[in-house]
Design a protein around this motif. Structure first.
Motif, PDB file in Angstrom:
ATOM      1  N   TYR A 114       0.904  -1.083   0.288  1.00 12.40           N
ATOM      2  CA  TYR A 114      -0.339  -0.149  -0.237  1.00 12.40           C
ATOM      3  C   TYR A 114       1.073   1.680  -0.154  1.00 12.40           C
ATOM      4  CZ  TYR A 114      -4.458  -2.501   1.084  1.00 12.40           C
ATOM      5  OH  TYR A 114      -5.315  -3.461   1.488  1.00 12.40           O
ATOM      6  N   CYS A 115       0.681   1.942  -0.114  1.00 17.38           N
ATOM      7  CA  CYS A 115       1.067   3.224  -0.666  1.00 17.38           C
ATOM      8  C   CYS A 115       0.856   4.661  -0.577  1.00 17.38           C
ATOM      9  CB  CYS A 115       2.137   3.779  -1.606  1.00 17.38           C
ATOM     10  SG  CYS A 115       3.352   5.282  -1.404  1.00 17.38           S
ATOM     11  N   ARG A 116       0.627   5.694   0.399  1.00 18.33           N
ATOM     12  CA  ARG A 116      -0.334   6.840  -0.078  1.00 18.33           C
ATOM     13  C   ARG A 116       0.216   8.117  -1.614  1.00 18.33           C
ATOM     14  NH1 ARG A 116       1.949  10.609   4.670  1.00 18.33           N
ATOM     15  NH2 ARG A 116       4.523   9.812   5.027  1.00 18.33           N
ATOM     16  N   LYS A 117       1.374   7.588  -1.890  1.00 13.86           N
ATOM     17  CA  LYS A 117       1.859   8.765  -2.611  1.00 13.86           C
ATOM     18  C   LYS A 117       1.595   8.283  -4.362  1.00 13.86           C
ATOM     19  CE  LYS A 117       4.601  11.237   0.167  1.00 13.86           C
ATOM     20  NZ  LYS A 117       6.261  11.058   0.481  1.00 13.86           N
ATOM     21  N   ASN A 118       1.490   8.606  -5.203  1.00 11.94           N
ATOM     22  CA  ASN A 118       1.979   8.703  -6.822  1.00 11.94           C
ATOM     23  C   ASN A 118       2.501   9.074  -7.074  1.00 11.94           C
ATOM     24  OD1 ASN A 118      -0.754   7.106  -7.751  1.00 11.94           O
ATOM     25  ND2 ASN A 118      -1.381   9.571  -8.192  1.00 11.94           N
ATOM     26  N   CYS A 119       3.850   8.251  -7.087  1.00  9.04           N
ATOM     27  CA  CYS A 119       5.021   8.569  -8.356  1.00  9.04           C
ATOM     28  C   CYS A 119       4.761   8.496  -9.238  1.00  9.04           C
ATOM     29  CB  CYS A 119       6.409   7.987  -7.106  1.00  9.04           C
ATOM     30  SG  CYS A 119       6.616   8.646  -5.909  1.00  9.04           S
ATOM     31  N   LEU A 120       5.000   8.763 -10.327  1.00 14.09           N
ATOM     32  CA  LEU A 120       4.904   8.919 -11.553  1.00 14.09           C
ATOM     33  C   LEU A 120       5.381   7.013 -12.223  1.00 14.09           C
ATOM     34  CD1 LEU A 120       3.227  11.388 -12.209  1.00 14.09           C
ATOM     35  CD2 LEU A 120       4.323  11.674 -13.939  1.00 14.09           C
ATOM     36  N   TYR A 121       6.797   6.635 -11.724  1.00 11.53           N
ATOM     37  CA  TYR A 121       7.285   6.061 -12.187  1.00 11.53           C
ATOM     38  C   TYR A 121       6.601   4.197 -11.499  1.00 11.53           C
ATOM     39  CZ  TYR A 121       9.897   7.340  -8.074  1.00 11.53           C
ATOM     40  OH  TYR A 121      10.231   7.306  -6.940  1.00 11.53           O
ATOM     41  N   CYS A 122       5.986   4.462 -10.616  1.00  6.91           N
ATOM     42  CA  CYS A 122       5.663   3.052  -9.320  1.00  6.91           C
ATOM     43  C   CYS A 122       4.657   2.601  -9.284  1.00  6.91           C
ATOM     44  CB  CYS A 122       6.230   4.368  -8.470  1.00  6.91           C
ATOM     45  SG  CYS A 122       6.313   2.376  -6.770  1.00  6.91           S
ATOM     46  N   GLY A 123       5.074   1.287  -9.717  1.00  3.21           N
ATOM     47  CA  GLY A 123       4.286   0.643  -9.486  1.00  3.21           C
ATOM     48  C   GLY A 123       2.966   0.293  -8.663  1.00  3.21           C
ATOM     49  N   LEU A 124       3.749   1.014  -7.800  1.00  2.00           N
ATOM     50  CA  LEU A 124       2.827   0.643  -6.157  1.00  2.00           C
ATOM     51  C   LEU A 124       1.537   1.914  -5.825  1.00  2.00           C
ATOM     52  CD1 LEU A 124       5.227  -0.564  -3.228  1.00  2.00           C
ATOM     53  CD2 LEU A 124       4.221  -1.877  -5.198  1.00  2.00           C
ATOM     54  N   ARG A 125       2.057   2.604  -6.703  1.00  4.07           N
ATOM     55  CA  ARG A 125       1.566   3.987  -6.913  1.00  4.07           C
ATOM     56  C   ARG A 125      -0.353   3.866  -6.073  1.00  4.07           C
ATOM     57  NH1 ARG A 125      -0.896   6.325 -11.079  1.00  4.07           N
ATOM     58  NH2 ARG A 125       0.646   8.410 -10.645  1.00  4.07           N
ATOM     59  N   ARG A 126      -1.183   4.913  -5.711  1.00  2.00           N
ATOM     60  CA  ARG A 126      -1.751   5.093  -4.856  1.00  2.00           C
ATOM     61  C   ARG A 126      -3.159   4.733  -6.287  1.00  2.00           C
ATOM     62  NH1 ARG A 126      -1.941  10.081  -3.418  1.00  2.00           N
ATOM     63  NH2 ARG A 126      -3.246  11.666  -4.672  1.00  2.00           N
TER      64      ARG A 126
ATOM     65  N   SER B 111       8.325  -0.841   2.597  1.00  2.00           N
ATOM     66  CA  SER B 111       7.016  -0.324   1.913  1.00  2.00           C
ATOM     67  C   SER B 111       6.965   0.006   1.408  1.00  2.00           C
ATOM     68  CB  SER B 111       6.223  -1.088   3.573  1.00  2.00           C
ATOM     69  OG  SER B 111       6.321   0.232   4.117  1.00  2.00           O
ATOM     70  N   GLY B 112       5.539   0.366   0.951  1.00  2.00           N
ATOM     71  CA  GLY B 112       5.551   1.679   0.220  1.00  2.00           C
ATOM     72  C   GLY B 112       4.951   2.259   1.252  1.00  2.00           C
ATOM     73  N   GLU B 113       5.151   4.323   0.863  1.00  2.00           N
ATOM     74  CA  GLU B 113       4.095   4.478   2.350  1.00  2.00           C
ATOM     75  C   GLU B 113       2.763   4.598   3.155  1.00  2.00           C
ATOM     76  OE1 GLU B 113       4.915   9.184   2.343  1.00  2.00           O
ATOM     77  OE2 GLU B 113       7.195   8.615   1.499  1.00  2.00           O
ATOM     78  N   ASP B 114       3.084   3.688   3.984  1.00  2.00           N
ATOM     79  CA  ASP B 114       1.816   3.073   4.451  1.00  2.00           C
ATOM     80  C   ASP B 114       1.251   3.562   5.553  1.00  2.00           C
ATOM     81  OD1 ASP B 114      -0.836   1.864   4.851  1.00  2.00           O
ATOM     82  OD2 ASP B 114       0.548  -0.491   4.858  1.00  2.00           O
TER      83      ASP B 114
ATOM     84  N   LEU C 177       8.016  13.966 -10.599  1.00  3.02           N
ATOM     85  CA  LEU C 177       7.552  12.454 -10.341  1.00  3.02           C
ATOM     86  C   LEU C 177       6.904  12.553  -9.279  1.00  3.02           C
ATOM     87  CD1 LEU C 177      11.664  11.531 -10.978  1.00  3.02           C
ATOM     88  CD2 LEU C 177       9.260  11.059 -13.336  1.00  3.02           C
ATOM     89  N   LYS C 178       7.355  13.263  -8.791  1.00  2.00           N
ATOM     90  CA  LYS C 178       6.770  13.065  -7.323  1.00  2.00           C
ATOM     91  C   LYS C 178       5.347  14.251  -6.807  1.00  2.00           C
ATOM     92  CE  LYS C 178       9.738   9.971  -4.900  1.00  2.00           C
ATOM     93  NZ  LYS C 178       9.166   9.217  -4.544  1.00  2.00           N
ATOM     94  N   PRO C 179       4.042  13.788  -7.556  1.00  2.00           N
ATOM     95  CA  PRO C 179       3.091  14.435  -7.721  1.00  2.00           C
ATOM     96  C   PRO C 179       3.104  15.132  -5.610  1.00  2.00           C
ATOM     97  CG  PRO C 179       2.268  12.929  -9.069  1.00  2.00           C
ATOM     98  CD  PRO C 179       3.589  12.688  -8.000  1.00  2.00           C
TER      99      PRO C 179
HETATM  100  S1  SF4 Z   1       8.456   5.666  -5.002  1.00  4.60           S
HETATM  101 FE1  SF4 Z   1       7.588   4.857  -3.068  1.00  4.60          FE
HETATM  102  S2  SF4 Z   1       6.379   6.618  -2.073  1.00  4.60           S
HETATM  103 FE2  SF4 Z   1       6.165   6.249  -4.804  1.00  4.60          FE
HETATM  104  S3  SF4 Z   1       4.812   5.254  -5.106  1.00  4.60           S
HETATM  105 FE3  SF4 Z   1       6.390   4.228  -5.257  1.00  4.60          FE
HETATM  106  S4  SF4 Z   1       6.221   3.196  -2.955  1.00  4.60           S
HETATM  107 FE4  SF4 Z   1       5.096   4.653  -2.913  1.00  4.60          FE
END
Ligand code: SF4
Length: 361
Positions: free
Chosen positions: A63-75, A109-112, A173-175
């Motif tokens: 789980y992640c509260r962030k929405n980074c443009l490059y990341c598959g874990l983005r919320r 972890s993601g930012e959870d 990249l990191k809104p």
């Molecule tokens: S890079 Fe890190 S902070 Fe950004 S969406 Fe992915 S897990 Fe979350």
């Protein structure tokens, strides 16, 4: 002598090189690359030695509260099944790492925020009570108080990659993100006495060699104890799915130059690099890397921690992965380290990251 040769001579003699000289090294062509890699390998051998540190990584929540443009874990990636490991499952994974002989467990972890500071502290304490393991955390940006509580609970290290030293690219990249806030977190971690790791991606859209040089200079200024350098790999479920990815060559060159500029740091042969080339790990170990981080996330969820696609370690069983690593290290005459692998240049909690004075402060 041309710019590359002069810069390499200077860096090999442990002289500080500047941005222009770093760019000259990063510009190495196919003929120059072997000399760059050999120089980094020599510096690695002379500073941190031949032993390779193995750190078991446990990815306990995607789980992640962030929405980074490059990341598959983005919320906003709704196609990703999410998971959280219970405290006992994390403990079990750490126990497995200890039983396999690891001396460090990396909890990532993601930012959870589901896991409170107290819950994470309890996990650290339980691991430390039960096992002879150093604990590294990689949980993103949290408050100074959270970092303090975890440090007091016994956490030894913290990884927080700055990703890019280019403030504009960082914001893109990191809104909602701000490079200065991330650097503030890194500064806190240093002050609190963590062995602190940062790192960056190579081949980001809009990145230049000058940006990469700034990444390296930033980590040198921060005096980081660890630096994770991996290629940017576009993920199909992110806004950057059509962007070109980072290349193997440039990633290896960045790793080598980082070794020359941060001689005493721990540099992992990243899993992302192995995704680009099956023998990426061997190549990274030949140009400055001295750490490998095998995945000990339980098999049922491991395929869901997909920051980038085709992650190479999602199917490997830890025992098999370890056997493969052991035989690679034997072949390279690089013994697995037996200690915790604390950082050589670790000066311990005096906040000696020299952040002041640079543009990103
Ligand atoms: S890079 Fe890190 S902070 Fe950004 S969406 Fe992915 S897990 Fe979350």
């Amino acid at each position: 002598m041309e710019a590359f040769g002069l810069a390499l001579q200077k860096a090999s003699a442990s002289e500080q090189i500047n941005q222009r000289e770093i760019v000259a090294l990063l510009s190495a062509d196919a003929e120059q690359m072997p000399a760059l890699f050999a120089a980094a390998d020599t510096v690695r051998s002379n500073t941190v030695g031949d032993a390779v540190h193995l750190r078991a990584i446990v990815e306990f929540s995607n789980y992640c509260r962030k929405n980074c443009l490059y990341c598959g874990l983005r919320r906003d990636n709704k196609s990703l099944p999410r998971y959280r490991l219970a405290e006992d499952e994390i403990l079990q994974a750490a126990g497995k790492a200890a039983a396999l002989g690891f001396r460090t467990v990396v909890l990532q972890s993601g930012e959870d925020l589901f896991y409170s500071a107290a819950a994470i502290a309890r996990i650290i304490e339980r691991i430390k009570q039960k096992h002879d393991l150093a604990v590294t955390l990689s949980l993103g940006e949290r408050s100074r108080e959270d970092y303090r509580v975890w440090r007091e609970a016994g956490a030894d290290r913290y990884l927080l990659k700055h990703e890019t030293a280019d403030e504009r690219l960082f914001r893109f990249l990191k809104p909602g993100g701000d490079l200065r806030e991330r650097l503030r977190c890194l500064h806190w971690l240093k002050e609190l006495g963590y062995q602190t790791g940062s790192g960056n991606m190579v081949g980001l859209p809009g990145q230049s060699l000058a940006t990469l040089a700034e990444d390296i200079l930033l980590m040198r200024d921060l005096n980081v104890e660890m630096a994770g350098i991996g290629p940017f790999l576009p993920h199909h479920a992110t806004p950057l799915k059509s962007a070109a990815g980072g290349t193997l060559e440039l990633t290896l060159k960045t790793l080598a130059v980082t070794r020359l500029c941060l001689p005493g740091a721990h540099l992992p042969a990243t899993t992302a690099l192995c995704t680009l080339a099956p023998d990426g790990r061997r190549m990274a170990l030949g140009c400055g890397a001295n750490v490998i981080m095998p995945n000990l996330t339980p098999p049922g969820v491991r395929d869901k921690y997909l920051i980038y696609p085709q992650k190479s370690d999602i199917t490997e069983q830890p025992e098999l992965a370890l056997a493969g690593i052991t035989s690679l290290l034997a072949e390279l005459a690089r013994p697995p380290a037996t200690g915790y692998g604390h950082a050589q240049n670790f000066s311990g909690g005096n906040g000696n990251g020299k952040l002041e004075g640079r543009v990103y402060q």
